[in-house]
Design a protein around this motif. Structure first.
Motif: not given
Length: 57
Positions: A17-38
């Protein structure tokens, strides 16, 4: 519905769940699509492993 799990499984689910929140942060707020995908690919692998280890009673 109530689910039962041992402590390590619960910890793994909480970590996922924490990892999912990290991915959401990367996608929504940081616009870091590569990190979110990883992160999402890593979560997917961990979920598959967890599901494959489950024994239904």
């Amino acid at each position: 519905m109530r689910y039962y799990a041992d402590a390590p499984t619960k910890e793994e689910l909480e970590d996922l769940k924490r990892g999912l929140h990290v991915a959401m942060e990367n996608l929504i707020n940081q616009k870091d699509y590569d990190e979110a995908e990883r992160v999402l690919r890593q979560l997917d692998q961990r979920l598959v492993s967890l599901i494959n280890e489950i024994v239904v009673r």
